[in-house]
Design a protein around this motif. Sequence first.
Motif, PDB file in Angstrom:
ATOM      1  N   GLU A 167      -2.739  13.575  -5.416  1.00  0.00           N
ATOM      2  CA  GLU A 167      -3.754  12.747  -4.770  1.00  0.00           C
ATOM      3  C   GLU A 167      -3.290  12.285  -3.396  1.00  0.00           C
ATOM      4  O   GLU A 167      -4.046  12.295  -2.424  1.00  0.00           O
ATOM      5  CB  GLU A 167      -4.081  11.556  -5.668  1.00  0.00           C
ATOM      6  N   HIS A 211      -1.419  -2.600  -7.615  1.00  0.00           N
ATOM      7  CA  HIS A 211      -1.850  -2.662  -9.011  1.00  0.00           C
ATOM      8  C   HIS A 211      -2.129  -1.259  -9.560  1.00  0.00           C
ATOM      9  O   HIS A 211      -1.819  -0.971 -10.730  1.00  0.00           O
ATOM     10  CB  HIS A 211      -3.075  -3.558  -9.148  1.00  0.00           C
ATOM     11  N   GLU A 212      -2.677  -0.395  -8.729  1.00  0.00           N
ATOM     12  CA  GLU A 212      -2.912   0.979  -9.171  1.00  0.00           C
ATOM     13  C   GLU A 212      -1.588   1.703  -9.420  1.00  0.00           C
ATOM     14  O   GLU A 212      -1.442   2.439 -10.408  1.00  0.00           O
ATOM     15  CB  GLU A 212      -3.735   1.739  -8.131  1.00  0.00           C
ATOM     16  N   MET A 213      -0.608   1.508  -8.561  1.00  0.00           N
ATOM     17  CA  MET A 213       0.699   2.144  -8.744  1.00  0.00           C
ATOM     18  C   MET A 213       1.429   1.575  -9.959  1.00  0.00           C
ATOM     19  O   MET A 213       2.183   2.296 -10.633  1.00  0.00           O
ATOM     20  CB  MET A 213       1.537   1.988  -7.488  1.00  0.00           C
ATOM     21  N   LEU A 226      -3.011   4.084  -2.155  1.00  0.00           N
ATOM     22  CA  LEU A 226      -3.212   3.348  -3.396  1.00  0.00           C
ATOM     23  C   LEU A 226      -2.591   1.962  -3.295  1.00  0.00           C
ATOM     24  O   LEU A 226      -1.553   1.782  -2.646  1.00  0.00           O
ATOM     25  CB  LEU A 226      -2.581   4.117  -4.564  1.00  0.00           C
ATOM     26  N   ASP A 227      -3.211   0.991  -3.957  1.00  0.00           N
ATOM     27  CA  ASP A 227      -2.674  -0.363  -3.903  1.00  0.00           C
ATOM     28  C   ASP A 227      -1.617  -0.567  -4.986  1.00  0.00           C
ATOM     29  O   ASP A 227      -1.374   0.298  -5.836  1.00  0.00           O
ATOM     30  CB  ASP A 227      -3.785  -1.403  -3.981  1.00  0.00           C
ATOM     31  N   THR A 231      -0.463  11.769  -9.195  1.00  0.00           N
ATOM     32  CA  THR A 231      -0.431  10.853  -8.056  1.00  0.00           C
ATOM     33  C   THR A 231       0.057  11.553  -6.806  1.00  0.00           C
ATOM     34  O   THR A 231      -0.478  11.348  -5.707  1.00  0.00           O
ATOM     35  CB  THR A 231       0.454   9.636  -8.377  1.00  0.00           C
ATOM     36  N   ALA A 251      -0.225   0.552 -12.674  1.00  0.00           N
ATOM     37  CA  ALA A 251      -0.935   1.161 -13.793  1.00  0.00           C
ATOM     38  C   ALA A 251      -0.491   2.593 -14.017  1.00  0.00           C
ATOM     39  O   ALA A 251      -0.494   3.091 -15.159  1.00  0.00           O
ATOM     40  CB  ALA A 251      -2.449   1.102 -13.542  1.00  0.00           C
ATOM     41  N   ARG A 252      -0.071   3.270 -12.952  1.00  0.00           N
ATOM     42  CA  ARG A 252       0.365   4.662 -13.065  1.00  0.00           C
ATOM     43  C   ARG A 252       1.846   4.797 -13.400  1.00  0.00           C
ATOM     44  O   ARG A 252       2.353   5.907 -13.524  1.00  0.00           O
ATOM     45  CB  ARG A 252       0.051   5.402 -11.761  1.00  0.00           C
ATOM     46  N   ARG A 273       0.861  -1.196   0.000  1.00  0.00           N
ATOM     47  CA  ARG A 273       0.000   0.000   0.000  1.00  0.00           C
ATOM     48  C   ARG A 273       0.889   1.235   0.000  1.00  0.00           C
ATOM     49  O   ARG A 273       1.889   1.285   0.728  1.00  0.00           O
ATOM     50  CB  ARG A 273      -0.905  -0.001   1.235  1.00  0.00           C
TER      51      ARG A 273
END
Length: 255
Positions: free
Chosen positions: A161, A172-174, A169-170, A158, A176-177, A130
């Motif tokens: 945010e 997978h989101e990081m 953010l998890d 990011t 994707a970014r 995380r």
Amino acid sequence: MSGRVHLAIDHALARVTLFHPGKFNAMSRAMWRELKVVFTELQARTELRGVIVAGEGGHFCAGGDIAEYPGFRFDADALRDFHENDVWGGLGAMLACDLPLLAQIEGNCMGAGVEIASCCDIRVAGEGARFGAPIARLGFPMAPREAQLVAREAGLATAREMLLEAAVLDAHEMKARGFLQAVRPDAELSAEVQARAQRIARLAPQAARQNKQTLRALGAGQPVQAVVEQAYHYAAQAEHREGIAAFLAKRQPVF
């Protein structure tokens, strides 16, 4: 206990472990200072090929050691000294290190953890990792150099945010970014990072160092022409000759 930064060497690879039991490896002032010492030493170790940066006990780094904060955060000069000398001393030494740095990220990677990960070249996380910098909940902003670092590596959107919304953010989101190169099941994370480090260790070490120097100079805004002037000094080096000779002989190079 104020925590520590542990350095271990295994042949051509180094492992730097953040260790602060009971605090998810939160960074104390002493740990920031140790981080600088460790990476200054690593920069001078010409036999090394790469460095894995990890946390102990299932977490990367949960941020700063808040228990220390009342001792210096409420005085502007003391606060500046902490960020500009202790924190940036450690981060700056990481950024100045010409060895490839691989971050092995699991569990909490918050605040200081995001900053330390941002200094690494390859970032691989477990699915349970995380990420965030929810310091607005503590009533203070991110220091300018640190914010610049995180915005550059994680992206400005990011960083906004994380800092303005205290978003967490998890992995997978990081990924994707664009912050992470890979996400793996937690149980496979260590093996994945070790495999990547071994691949790096088999490659040309001086080429890796020069690539880091070039990327660092260009990232700092140096004109490409200034970089070109220093770019071709490797021409007659043994590593260069071995790589070309091995390719032509259809054999594995020995660097």
